[in-house]
Structures are given as structure tokens and as C-alpha cells.
Write a protein that holds these residues in place. Structure first.
Motif, mmCIF file in Angstrom:
data_model
loop_
_atom_site.group_PDB
_atom_site.id
_atom_site.type_symbol
_atom_site.label_atom_id
_atom_site.label_comp_id
_atom_site.label_asym_id
_atom_site.label_seq_id
_atom_site.Cartn_x
_atom_site.Cartn_y
_atom_site.Cartn_z
ATOM 1 N N LEU A 49 0.837 -1.206 0.000
ATOM 2 C CA LEU A 49 0.000 0.000 0.000
ATOM 3 C C LEU A 49 0.864 1.246 0.000
ATOM 4 N N ASP A 50 0.338 2.317 -0.587
ATOM 5 C CA ASP A 50 1.030 3.604 -0.520
ATOM 6 C C ASP A 50 0.613 4.330 0.756
ATOM 7 N N GLU A 51 1.062 5.578 0.905
ATOM 8 C CA GLU A 51 0.780 6.322 2.143
ATOM 9 C C GLU A 51 -0.703 6.638 2.323
ATOM 10 N N ALA A 52 -1.498 6.549 1.252
ATOM 11 C CA ALA A 52 -2.945 6.758 1.340
ATOM 12 C C ALA A 52 -3.693 5.426 1.457
ATOM 13 N N PHE A 53 -2.953 4.357 1.672
ATOM 14 C CA PHE A 53 -3.493 2.996 1.820
ATOM 15 C C PHE A 53 -4.137 2.455 0.551
ATOM 16 N N ALA A 54 -3.713 2.972 -0.601
ATOM 17 C CA ALA A 54 -4.159 2.442 -1.891
ATOM 18 C C ALA A 54 -3.126 1.424 -2.370
ATOM 19 N N PRO A 55 -3.558 0.340 -3.020
ATOM 20 C CA PRO A 55 -2.602 -0.673 -3.486
ATOM 21 C C PRO A 55 -1.636 -0.116 -4.529
#
Length: 98
Positions: A49-55
């Protein structure tokens, strides 16, 4: 200074899967006396995940997956079997080595 971690596991298996588990127990671990590798169920196969919790995605748009394995040995609670309808619940403990 690293410490082993005790973990209790329970898996529900079909008749065919139970056969594979029994063979693993007998042949691969010599009834629990040998070490074995297993995927870390808390990490392996989960999306990064990235820092925005998107894969995070690869070039084809598929998710990037994490990979982690544990080096284990069976613990004191050794493969208890319960019949659940036509399936089998195997309950056991493993020691995850550091």
C-alpha cells in the motif's frame, strides 16, 4: 537476543487436503521433528500500500504483493483432528523461529 514466537493455528481441510497435510506431517517433518517453511499469513500475498493505503500497482495494473515466510517447527499442541461434516479441522501449534 531474538525470541521465538508461539502460534496456534486451525485449518479446515477437505479429504484430499487432509491427505496432503498428513503426508507433509509424516514425510516432510518426520512427525513434527523437522523444521519447515510456511508463508507468513499476516503478510504473504497481501497488497503493498502507498501512504494513502491504496494498493501499489505494476505496469499491467495488477497489485504488487508482499512476500514473507516463517521458519517453523511444530509446537507442543501437535495436530489435533476434528471432523466437521465432510471436512477435517486440524488444530496445532507452531514455533516461529527468529
Amino acid at each position: 537476543s531474538a525470541v521465538s514466537k508461539m502460534l496456534s493455528l486451525s485449518v479446515l481441510l477437505s479429504r484430499a487436503e487432509k491427505g496432503i497435510f498428513d503426508r507433509f506431517l509424516k514425510q516432510d517433518t518426520d512427525f513434527g521433528s523437522r523444521l519447515f517453511w510456511m508463508p507468513d499469513p499476516t503478510t504473504d500475498g497481501w497488497a503493498l500500500l502507498d501512504e494513502a493505503f491504496a494498493p501499489l500497482l505494476d505496469e499491467a495494473g495488477g497489485p504488487l504483493l508482499m512476500s514473507a515466510q516463517w521458519l517453523c517447527v511444530f509446537g507442543d499442541d501437535f495436530a489435533k483432528e476434528t471432523i466437521v461434516g465432510t471436512d477435517f479441522r486440524m488444530t496445532f501449534s507452531v514455533v516461529v523461529l527468529p
